[in-house]
Design a protein around this motif. Sequence first.
Motif, mmCIF file in Angstrom:
data_model
loop_
_atom_site.group_PDB
_atom_site.id
_atom_site.type_symbol
_atom_site.label_atom_id
_atom_site.label_comp_id
_atom_site.label_asym_id
_atom_site.label_seq_id
_atom_site.Cartn_x
_atom_site.Cartn_y
_atom_site.Cartn_z
ATOM 1 N N GLY A 118 9.896 13.791 -8.545
ATOM 2 C CA GLY A 118 9.728 13.237 -9.888
ATOM 3 C C GLY A 118 11.051 12.740 -10.444
ATOM 4 O O GLY A 118 11.125 11.664 -11.055
ATOM 5 N N LEU A 119 12.131 13.494 -10.183
ATOM 6 C CA LEU A 119 13.448 13.079 -10.664
ATOM 7 C C LEU A 119 13.860 11.759 -10.022
ATOM 8 O O LEU A 119 14.468 10.901 -10.666
ATOM 9 N N SER A 120 13.477 11.578 -8.736
ATOM 10 C CA SER A 120 13.854 10.329 -8.062
ATOM 11 C C SER A 120 13.051 9.139 -8.596
ATOM 12 O O SER A 120 13.385 7.995 -8.335
ATOM 13 N N TYR A 121 11.977 9.410 -9.346
ATOM 14 C CA TYR A 121 11.168 8.326 -9.906
ATOM 15 C C TYR A 121 11.580 7.972 -11.322
ATOM 16 O O TYR A 121 10.996 7.078 -11.932
ATOM 17 N N MET A 122 12.590 8.690 -11.863
ATOM 18 C CA MET A 122 12.930 8.504 -13.276
ATOM 19 C C MET A 122 13.347 7.074 -13.596
ATOM 20 O O MET A 122 13.136 6.589 -14.691
ATOM 21 N N ARG A 123 13.941 6.387 -12.621
ATOM 22 C CA ARG A 123 14.378 5.011 -12.873
ATOM 23 C C ARG A 123 13.321 3.995 -12.482
ATOM 24 O O ARG A 123 13.594 2.801 -12.457
ATOM 25 N N ARG A 124 12.158 4.456 -12.122
ATOM 26 C CA ARG A 124 11.081 3.539 -11.713
ATOM 27 C C ARG A 124 9.868 3.802 -12.600
ATOM 28 O O ARG A 124 8.979 4.556 -12.228
ATOM 29 N N PRO A 125 9.821 3.174 -13.785
ATOM 30 C CA PRO A 125 8.803 3.525 -14.782
ATOM 31 C C PRO A 125 7.366 3.353 -14.288
ATOM 32 O O PRO A 125 6.506 4.169 -14.611
ATOM 33 N N VAL A 126 7.114 2.318 -13.483
ATOM 34 C CA VAL A 126 5.736 2.100 -13.015
ATOM 35 C C VAL A 126 5.324 3.225 -12.065
ATOM 36 O O VAL A 126 4.230 3.798 -12.179
ATOM 37 N N ALA A 127 6.225 3.572 -11.128
ATOM 38 C CA ALA A 127 5.927 4.649 -10.191
ATOM 39 C C ALA A 127 5.712 5.959 -10.941
ATOM 40 O O ALA A 127 4.793 6.728 -10.637
ATOM 41 N N VAL B 127 0.839 -1.197 0.000
ATOM 42 C CA VAL B 127 0.000 0.000 0.000
ATOM 43 C C VAL B 127 0.878 1.253 0.000
ATOM 44 O O VAL B 127 0.644 2.196 -0.755
ATOM 45 N N GLU B 128 1.944 1.236 0.822
ATOM 46 C CA GLU B 128 2.820 2.407 0.878
ATOM 47 C C GLU B 128 3.521 2.644 -0.454
ATOM 48 O O GLU B 128 3.590 3.754 -0.956
ATOM 49 N N GLN B 129 4.048 1.549 -1.044
ATOM 50 C CA GLN B 129 4.766 1.713 -2.313
ATOM 51 C C GLN B 129 3.822 2.140 -3.425
ATOM 52 O O GLN B 129 4.222 2.842 -4.344
ATOM 53 N N GLY B 130 2.572 1.688 -3.353
ATOM 54 C CA GLY B 130 1.621 2.037 -4.397
ATOM 55 C C GLY B 130 1.089 3.451 -4.264
ATOM 56 O O GLY B 130 0.922 4.154 -5.262
ATOM 57 N N LEU B 131 0.828 3.878 -3.024
ATOM 58 C CA LEU B 131 0.203 5.186 -2.827
ATOM 59 C C LEU B 131 1.204 6.335 -2.948
ATOM 60 O O LEU B 131 0.825 7.447 -3.303
ATOM 61 N N ALA B 132 2.488 6.069 -2.672
ATOM 62 C CA ALA B 132 3.471 7.160 -2.680
ATOM 63 C C ALA B 132 3.561 7.870 -4.036
ATOM 64 O O ALA B 132 3.483 9.102 -4.091
ATOM 65 N N PRO B 133 3.714 7.139 -5.162
ATOM 66 C CA PRO B 133 3.794 7.860 -6.448
ATOM 67 C C PRO B 133 2.510 8.602 -6.800
ATOM 68 O O PRO B 133 2.578 9.698 -7.387
ATOM 69 N N ILE B 134 1.357 8.065 -6.419
ATOM 70 C CA ILE B 134 0.098 8.759 -6.689
ATOM 71 C C ILE B 134 0.087 10.089 -5.945
ATOM 72 O O ILE B 134 -0.278 11.133 -6.483
ATOM 73 N N SER B 135 0.538 10.029 -4.691
ATOM 74 C CA SER B 135 0.582 11.234 -3.868
ATOM 75 C C SER B 135 1.500 12.282 -4.497
ATOM 76 O O SER B 135 1.194 13.474 -4.494
ATOM 77 N N GLY C 159 13.681 -8.973 -4.310
ATOM 78 C CA GLY C 159 15.109 -8.738 -4.221
ATOM 79 C C GLY C 159 15.564 -7.534 -5.028
ATOM 80 O O GLY C 159 16.613 -6.976 -4.756
ATOM 81 N N LYS C 160 14.770 -7.122 -6.023
ATOM 82 C CA LYS C 160 15.125 -5.934 -6.798
ATOM 83 C C LYS C 160 14.410 -4.731 -6.199
ATOM 84 O O LYS C 160 13.358 -4.870 -5.591
ATOM 85 N N PRO C 161 14.972 -3.522 -6.391
ATOM 86 C CA PRO C 161 14.230 -2.351 -5.954
ATOM 87 C C PRO C 161 12.904 -2.269 -6.735
ATOM 88 O O PRO C 161 12.850 -2.727 -7.881
ATOM 89 N N PRO C 162 11.854 -1.709 -6.109
ATOM 90 C CA PRO C 162 10.564 -1.645 -6.786
ATOM 91 C C PRO C 162 10.635 -0.799 -8.047
ATOM 92 O O PRO C 162 11.370 0.180 -8.104
ATOM 93 N N ALA C 163 9.886 -1.211 -9.066
ATOM 94 C CA ALA C 163 9.890 -0.486 -10.333
ATOM 95 C C ALA C 163 9.157 0.825 -10.189
ATOM 96 O O ALA C 163 8.269 0.951 -9.371
#
Lengths: 177, 203
Positions: free
Chosen positions: B147-156, A113-121, B199-203
């Motif tokens: 936003g810049l910190s999300y550049m390597r996480r396409p799903v986020a 939930v935290e990982q999912g909601l953070a980018p939306i926020s 084991g991988k950082p989240p996308a």
Amino acid sequence: MSGSTLLALVAVFASASLMSFGGGNVVLPELHRQSVSIHGWLTDQQFAAVYAIAQGAPGPSTGLLAGLIGLRAAGWIGALAAAAAMLIPGAALMFGATLAWERFRAAPWRTAVEQGLAPISMGLLFAAGVIIVRAADHGWSAVLLTAVTTVVLAATRVNPLLVMAAAGLLGWLGLVR
Amino acid sequence: MSEPSPAGVASSAPRREGPVPLWALLWAFLKIAMASLGGGLSAWALRVIVEERRWLTEEEFLAALTLCRILPGPNQVNMAVYVGTRFRGLAGAAAALAGLTLLPLAIALGLGALYFGHRRTPGLQAAMTGLVAAAAGMTLSVGVKLGLSYMRRPVALALAVAAFVGVAVLRWPLLLVLGVLAPIAIAWYWPRGHAEHAGKPPA
């Protein structure tokens, strides 16, 4: 000032507090309807003015707006009653929600939930900045000041309070329209 | 659940452990409220709570902010209650809420009393225009940095862009945007849903 005015203030703002899903601006039309059209606590013009004061003053603007309407309707006691009615019911609900949320601290789904909601926020935060610019409807100098502030604060580690003070000074000098 | 939670959860800075005194909660939210003159409360809350005090990680803060948005009430009031409750229970919630609201209420009511007393304050109005413009920039700069910190996480990044477009461009109601995006996001990051990411950082 009468007891019935106080009761009406508490009823209007306590129900607004529990209806304001998604932030205070959601209930703004309802607050206007109640306090101007139904109860006649202020005129249209006074409502616009206290809205501007609540937006401009530091702090959570919806609670401030409630206090200002209460001030006009029933003096200082009305102000405190309206602000408390606007703030406390929602806060009580959040208190319960926090306790429930913290009970599941170790649960794997909470991480999801935290990982999912953070980018939306994050996306919503960016949207808030754009909406403020659009709603303020200022001239090109204000938009330029917003752009410069964004770049300076994103690219440097300068204290934002200094930037805010400089922006206030520029405005006071009449350079931002 | 006996399964260990996945390793490598992304977080910006380590969280500082240890007790948080009530006065520190009150003071932090007073600072957030006063700094947000002209707007930008969320941006200031993130700066003070995550960057300065390190009470929460960036991810914890942002997830809590979404909870604060889902529940009724002003977001920052809810954030004060969340942080206060988490560290000091009911007393903490009261301290944080008092810090956030009491002085601003005194200032706003003072200005209101001046206004209803028919006094004019043209210089104040002009200064406010500058402050509102800069407060919008404060909020946007936080969006840019995150936003810049999300550049390597396409799903986020896609989730963030979708939330932005839904609210700022399509102007959908917030609850509709969250109702569509939150289930998708939570399902994507659900621990057992896609084992290949373990084991991988989240996308």
